[in-house]
Design a protein around this motif. Structure first.
Motif, PDB file in Angstrom:
ATOM      1  N   SER A   9       0.838  -1.199   0.000  1.00  0.00           N
ATOM      2  CA  SER A   9       0.000   0.000   0.000  1.00  0.00           C
ATOM      3  C   SER A   9       0.872   1.248   0.000  1.00  0.00           C
ATOM      4  CB  SER A   9      -0.950   0.009   1.187  1.00  0.00           C
ATOM      5  OG  SER A   9      -0.235  -0.189   2.382  1.00  0.00           O
ATOM      6  N   PRO A 109      -6.900   0.219  -4.571  1.00  0.00           N
ATOM      7  CA  PRO A 109      -6.622   1.303  -3.621  1.00  0.00           C
ATOM      8  C   PRO A 109      -5.339   2.066  -3.930  1.00  0.00           C
ATOM      9  CG  PRO A 109      -6.091  -0.805  -2.646  1.00  0.00           C
ATOM     10  CD  PRO A 109      -6.728  -1.109  -3.971  1.00  0.00           C
TER      11      PRO A 109
ATOM     12  N   GLN B  38     -13.987   9.600  -5.441  1.00  0.00           N
ATOM     13  CA  GLN B  38     -13.046   9.018  -4.473  1.00  0.00           C
ATOM     14  C   GLN B  38     -13.354   9.607  -3.111  1.00  0.00           C
ATOM     15  OE1 GLN B  38      -8.848   9.540  -5.400  1.00  0.00           O
ATOM     16  NE2 GLN B  38      -8.378   7.647  -4.341  1.00  0.00           N
ATOM     17  N   TYR B  39     -13.990   8.809  -2.246  1.00  0.00           N
ATOM     18  CA  TYR B  39     -14.267   9.238  -0.881  1.00  0.00           C
ATOM     19  C   TYR B  39     -12.979   9.183  -0.072  1.00  0.00           C
ATOM     20  CZ  TYR B  39     -19.085   8.697  -2.353  1.00  0.00           C
ATOM     21  OH  TYR B  39     -20.273   8.809  -3.037  1.00  0.00           O
ATOM     22  N   GLY B  41      -9.991   8.259   1.908  1.00  0.00           N
ATOM     23  CA  GLY B  41      -9.447   6.977   2.320  1.00  0.00           C
ATOM     24  C   GLY B  41      -9.917   5.794   1.502  1.00  0.00           C
ATOM     25  N   GLN B  42     -10.674   6.041   0.454  1.00  0.00           N
ATOM     26  CA  GLN B  42     -11.186   4.937  -0.360  1.00  0.00           C
ATOM     27  C   GLN B  42     -10.658   5.030  -1.793  1.00  0.00           C
ATOM     28  OE1 GLN B  42     -15.383   4.146  -0.099  1.00  0.00           O
ATOM     29  NE2 GLN B  42     -15.503   4.888   2.016  1.00  0.00           N
ATOM     30  N   HIS B  43     -10.919   3.969  -2.560  1.00  0.00           N
ATOM     31  CA  HIS B  43     -10.447   3.958  -3.934  1.00  0.00           C
ATOM     32  C   HIS B  43     -11.472   4.585  -4.875  1.00  0.00           C
ATOM     33  CE1 HIS B  43     -12.649   0.201  -3.234  1.00  0.00           C
ATOM     34  NE2 HIS B  43     -13.086   0.368  -4.460  1.00  0.00           N
ATOM     35  N   GLN B  45     -14.281   4.982  -7.475  1.00  0.00           N
ATOM     36  CA  GLN B  45     -15.412   4.137  -7.842  1.00  0.00           C
ATOM     37  C   GLN B  45     -16.320   4.892  -8.798  1.00  0.00           C
ATOM     38  OE1 GLN B  45     -18.326   3.638  -4.354  1.00  0.00           O
ATOM     39  NE2 GLN B  45     -16.431   4.184  -3.330  1.00  0.00           N
TER      40      GLN B  45
END
Lengths: 116, 115
Positions: A9, A109, B38-39, B41-43, B45
Motif C-alpha cells: 500500500s 486502492p 473518491q471518498y 481513504g477509499q479507492h 469508484q
C-alpha cells in the motif's frame, strides 16, 4: 466479492533503487490497466493489458518503466533507477472483457510510492 | 489527443445545497464519458457513465449528469448534497471508436460539504 488489490500500500525507496508494484485484478477480468496519479492531478494512463500481452504501453514515461502480466492475471509494474519525480500513487484497474469501451474500469486502492 | 477540463478545483457547499460540477472534454470523435468519485481513504469508484441514447444519465446516490454534445460537456449534478458526499470527483473520457482503451481524466474537483 473481492475487488482489485494492490501491494504494497506504501513504498518508500531511495533514488536509484528498483521497485516492483503488484496488482491482483478482479478474478476473471481480462483487461488490466495501470495509471499514475500525482498530487493534485487526475490519474494518467500508463499501460493496458488484454490477457497476457500489453495492448497499449503508450503512457509509460520512459524505458525505466516496465510491466508484465505473465499468466493473464496478476500484474507487476517495475521501475528501475527510481527518481524523485516517480513519487506518486500508482493505480491498477481491471475490467471484464474490454471488447467494448463501455465497460467500467474497477480501481484498486493504489500503491503510494515515495522516492527519497 | 483527448483532454478533460474540470473547472472547479475545490467546491464548498452547505448540506442541502444543489451541486453542479463542470466537465468539458476535447476530442474530435465520439466519446464515452464517466464520472468517478473518491471518498476520503477509499479507492476510485464509478458514479455514472454515458455511451449513447438519453443524454441525461442517472447514477448512484442521487447523482446525474447531462451530456451536451454541442458544448463538449458532461456536467455532474445533484439537487441536494449531504455531508457524506464530501469527496473528490473525476470526470473521464474514452474515445468510442478504434484506438486506445485508456481513460483520460480531468484533474478532479474536491467537494467539501459542511453540515
Amino acid at each position: 466479492g473481492a475487488g482489485v488489490s494492490q501491494t504494497p500500500s506504501n513504498k518508500v525507496t531511495e533514488k536509484g533503487k528498483y521497485v516492483e508494484l503488484r496488482c491482483d485484478p478482479i478474478s476473471g477480468h481480462t483487461a488490466l490497466y495501470w495509471y499514475r496519479q500525482s498530487l493534485g492531478q487526475g490519474p494518467e494512463f500508463l499501460i493496458y493489458f488484454q490477457g497476457t500481452g500489453a495492448a497499449d504501453d503508450s503512457g509509460l514515461p520512459n524505458d525505466r518503466f516496465f510491466a508484465v502480466r505473465p499468466e493473464g492475471s496478476v500484474s507487476t509494474l517495475k521501475i528501475q533507477r527510481t527518481e524523485r519525480g516517480d513519487s506518486a500513487v500508482y493505480l491498477c484497474a481491471s475490467s471484464p472483457l474490454s471488447t467494448t469501451k463501455q465497460e467500467t474500469q474497477y480501481f484498486g486502492p493504489g500503491t503510494r510510492l515515495l522516492v527519497l | 489527443a483527448q483532454s478533460v477540463s474540470q473547472h472547479n478545483h475545490h467546491v464548498i457547499l452547505s448540506e442541502a445545497a444543489s451541486l453542479e460540477l463542470g466537465c468539458n472534454y476535447s476530442y474530435g470523435g465520439t466519446v464515452n464519458l464517466f464520472w468517478y468519485v473518491q471518498y476520503p481513504g477509499q479507492h476510485l469508484q464509478l458514479l455514472l457513465k454515458y455511451f449513447s441514447g438519453d443524454p441525461l444519465v442517472k447514477g448512484i446516490k442521487g447523482f446525474e449528469a447531462e451530456f451536451i454534445k454541442s458544448k463538449f460537456s458532461f456536467n455532474l449534478r445533484k439537487p441536494s448534497v449531504q455531508w457524506s458526499d464530501t469527496a473528490e470527483y473525476f470526470c473521464a473520457v474514452i474515445s468510442s471508436g478504434a484506438g486506445s482503451y485508456q481513460l483520460t481524466f480531468g484533474k478532479g474537483t474536491k467537494l467539501s460539504v459542511i453540515p
